[in-house]
Design a protein around this motif. Structure first.
Motif, PDB file in Angstrom:
ATOM      1  N   HIS A  16      34.095  24.645  62.461  1.00 11.49           N
ATOM      2  CA  HIS A  16      33.803  23.609  62.973  1.00 11.49           C
ATOM      3  C   HIS A  16      32.712  23.593  63.884  1.00 11.49           C
ATOM      4  O   HIS A  16      32.056  22.805  64.327  1.00 11.49           O
ATOM      5  N   GLU A  17      32.548  24.428  65.454  1.00  8.76           N
ATOM      6  CA  GLU A  17      31.887  24.794  66.278  1.00  8.76           C
ATOM      7  C   GLU A  17      30.352  24.989  65.495  1.00  8.76           C
ATOM      8  O   GLU A  17      29.472  24.917  66.244  1.00  8.76           O
ATOM      9  N   ALA A  18      30.429  26.254  64.352  1.00  8.55           N
ATOM     10  CA  ALA A  18      29.258  26.813  64.257  1.00  8.55           C
ATOM     11  C   ALA A  18      28.512  25.261  63.206  1.00  8.55           C
ATOM     12  O   ALA A  18      27.299  25.123  63.855  1.00  8.55           O
ATOM     13  N   SER A  19      29.398  23.933  63.116  1.00  9.55           N
ATOM     14  CA  SER A  19      28.695  23.324  62.162  1.00  9.55           C
ATOM     15  C   SER A  19      28.162  22.066  63.723  1.00  9.55           C
ATOM     16  O   SER A  19      27.198  21.584  63.805  1.00  9.55           O
ATOM     17  N   SER A  20      29.374  22.024  64.091  1.00  9.05           N
ATOM     18  CA  SER A  20      28.188  21.499  65.478  1.00  9.05           C
ATOM     19  C   SER A  20      26.897  21.878  65.952  1.00  9.05           C
ATOM     20  O   SER A  20      26.440  21.579  66.095  1.00  9.05           O
ATOM     21  N   ASP A  21      26.977  23.389  66.345  1.00  8.88           N
ATOM     22  CA  ASP A  21      26.034  23.647  67.029  1.00  8.88           C
ATOM     23  C   ASP A  21      24.938  23.833  65.444  1.00  8.88           C
ATOM     24  O   ASP A  21      23.557  23.381  65.939  1.00  8.88           O
ATOM     25  N   GLN A  22      25.501  23.217  64.967  1.00  6.59           N
ATOM     26  CA  GLN A  22      24.341  22.433  63.090  1.00  6.59           C
ATOM     27  C   GLN A  22      23.676  21.647  63.209  1.00  6.59           C
ATOM     28  O   GLN A  22      22.426  22.456  63.856  1.00  6.59           O
ATOM     29  N   TRP A  23      24.927  21.268  63.574  1.00  5.65           N
ATOM     30  CA  TRP A  23      24.045  19.580  63.729  1.00  5.65           C
ATOM     31  C   TRP A  23      23.407  19.215  65.045  1.00  5.65           C
ATOM     32  O   TRP A  23      22.634  18.327  65.373  1.00  5.65           O
ATOM     33  N   ASN A  24      23.382  19.951  65.939  1.00  5.77           N
ATOM     34  CA  ASN A  24      22.929  19.999  67.359  1.00  5.77           C
ATOM     35  C   ASN A  24      21.530  20.566  67.424  1.00  5.77           C
ATOM     36  O   ASN A  24      20.521  19.804  67.922  1.00  5.77           O
ATOM     37  N   LEU A  25      21.275  21.741  66.297  1.00  3.97           N
ATOM     38  CA  LEU A  25      20.525  22.344  66.658  1.00  3.97           C
ATOM     39  C   LEU A  25      19.861  20.873  65.416  1.00  3.97           C
ATOM     40  O   LEU A  25      18.121  21.111  65.932  1.00  3.97           O
ATOM     41  N   PHE A  26      19.629  20.635  64.306  1.00  6.37           N
ATOM     42  CA  PHE A  26      18.922  19.486  63.470  1.00  6.37           C
ATOM     43  C   PHE A  26      18.880  18.027  64.915  1.00  6.37           C
ATOM     44  O   PHE A  26      17.785  17.448  64.591  1.00  6.37           O
TER      45      PHE A  26
END
Length: 459
Positions: free
Chosen positions: A130-140
């Motif tokens: 979920h932290e990886a997903s959070s940073d992925q959405w931060n990227l977008f």
């Protein structure tokens, strides 16, 4: 069809026609889409966000390693001296010395497999995912915001360029008027007061041109800073009207469903929940399987090999840790509450940002119609006053004032035109659809090595 979008599209087409009449529009090639695509692939903030996402991906791999066994190989060779009750008697009998000196050799192989760790590993895998997903959405999210920034500098540069053209046209008009007044004054048909008044307005027109050029070069510098390219032959953009929401409620609903910032907050909450599950793992015993073997030689003062094999299931249960585990559990609980409150703040920010963008879009759209009427009226007044001045029915001051009013009206319309375009793109950004509306393709690497829980799905 008379929907708000259709009305907006008709007004936009009409407005572009007005601009083409009142202000020469540059055409050709460096499109808005190209500028945005260049920006998101070269922007340091986005690259930094991408690196953070890749760091999280590696942390997921590290967490999953807890499911796998650990295999260790040990080896050693060296000198050993032994002096123990059991070795002294034997040493005295063999070499007359109480100490035994041997060359020691060691070889060991051990395998450890965790059988139960209080759900620590599974919780850590979920947390890091979920932290990886959070940073992925931060990227977008960073890409959406940077795209909007690129759009603003693109449109600001176009507006500044056309403002220079307006100022040049205004200066040419004042030069023409000044030339006429100067000729009349030279032959005694004009007054020196009219000449000085015309000269003063000419100086202001020149000042306006200098200010416009200053704004132009500032806009150019900002364009280069954001896009990392010099502007060249920019093309008038037209937002995708089909992707604009039809009402404020629809815009807010779309923002709540799609905005990357809210996806970040959702994943942060889930990561915090699993972090608390990780903290609770300390309340459980640890169980592991140990398989190992040692193949040693000349150990403990005894010549010869000393081999052993082991297959053990071992349990370790911490009964007291000074209150550390309970405190860690409470700490994780507070972090969960913090993440939930951050989500609430993000929701408010998104709703507020969407509302502001929608209001700006609606009111500028209405305002632009009146500004357009002002331009038409100012042009008619300027033409009439010029004719009446020739007939002696208007003063020079009236003519100069009409020229200035037309110039200011055209500037106001130009600003409203670009403000409306920016407002439309702000609405698309607020609903999380900006890059999609521009048909800008995100790099494949942004989708990660695998699909993480709560992560971005490929379209």
């Amino acid at each position: 069809m008379n929907t708000p979008i259709a009305q907006s599209l008709r007004k936009t087409i009409t407005a572009m026609a007005v601009v083409s009449v009142l202000v020469p529009v540059t055409t050709n090639a460096q499109t808005l889409e190209q500028a945005v695509a260049t920006t998101i692939t070269t922007n340091p903030t986005i690259r930094q966000a991408y690196s953070r996402f890749k760091v999280r991906e590696e942390q997921v791999v590290q967490a999953k390693a807890g499911y796998l066994p650990s295999l260790d190989l040990t080896a050693g060779y060296g000198w050993e001296q032994t002096d123990t009750p059991s070795s002294r008697a034997k040493a005295l009998a063999t070499n007359g010395d109480e100490k035994t000196d041997l060359n020691r050799r060691e070889l060991g192989l051990s395998l450890r497999q965790t059988l139960f760790d209080g759900f620590l590993t599974s919780s850590e895998v979920h947390r890091t995912s979920h932290e990886a997903s959070s940073d992925q959405w931060n990227l977008f999210a960073a890409a959406e915001d940077t795209g909007l920034e690129a759009i603003k500098v693109y449109l600001n540069f176009m507006e500044a360029d056309q403002e220079v053209q307006l100022a040049e046209k205004n200066l040419a008009r004042h030069q023409h008027i000044y030339g006429q007044i100067k000729q009349k004054t030279a032959i005694g048909l004009g007054s020196t007061a009219d000449l000085s008044q015309s000269r003063g307005r000419l100086a202001r027109a020149q000042s306006n041109l200098i200010a416009a050029k200053n704004n132009f070069f500032d806009a150019r510098s900002q364009f280069i800073k954001v896009v990392n390219q010099a502007p060249e032959d920019l093309h008038q953009p037209v937002p995708d009207a089909s992707m604009l929401p039809t009402s404020l409620d629809a815009a807010i609903a779309q923002a709540k469903a799609n905005h990357p910032t809210l996806k970040v907050a959702e994943n942060d909450i889930k990561a915090a929940k699993y972090q608390r599950e990780s903290a609770k793992s300390s309340y459980y015993p640890r169980v592991r399987l140990d398989l190992g073997g040692n193949w040693d030689e000349n150990v403990g003062g005894v010549e010869g090999h000393n081999n052993d094999l082991q297959a053990m299931v071992r349990m370790n249960y911490n009964l007291f840790s000074g209150g550390k585990d309970v405190s860690r559990d409470r700490e994780a609980a507070y972090k969960l509450v913090e993440a939930q409150e951050l989500e609430q703040r993000s929701m408010r920010d998104v709703v507020d940002g969407t509302t502001l963008a929608w209001n700006a879009y609606q009111f500028i759209n209405e305002q632009k119609g009146y500004i357009h009427d002002h331009v038409i009226a100012a042009k008619e007044t300027q033409s009439s006053y010029a004719q009446q001045f020739k007939l002696g029915q208007r003063s020079l001051l009236d003519v100069l004032d009409s020229e200035n009013e037309l110039f200011q009206a055209r500037k106001g319309y130009l600003k409203a035109e670009y403000d409306e375009l920016i407002a439309q793109y702000r609405v698309l950004n607020a609903t999380g659809e900006l890059l999609s509306s521009l048909r800008v393709t995100k790099p494949t690497a942004w989708y990660g090595e695998t699909m993480y829980e709560g992560g971005v799905k490929k379209a």
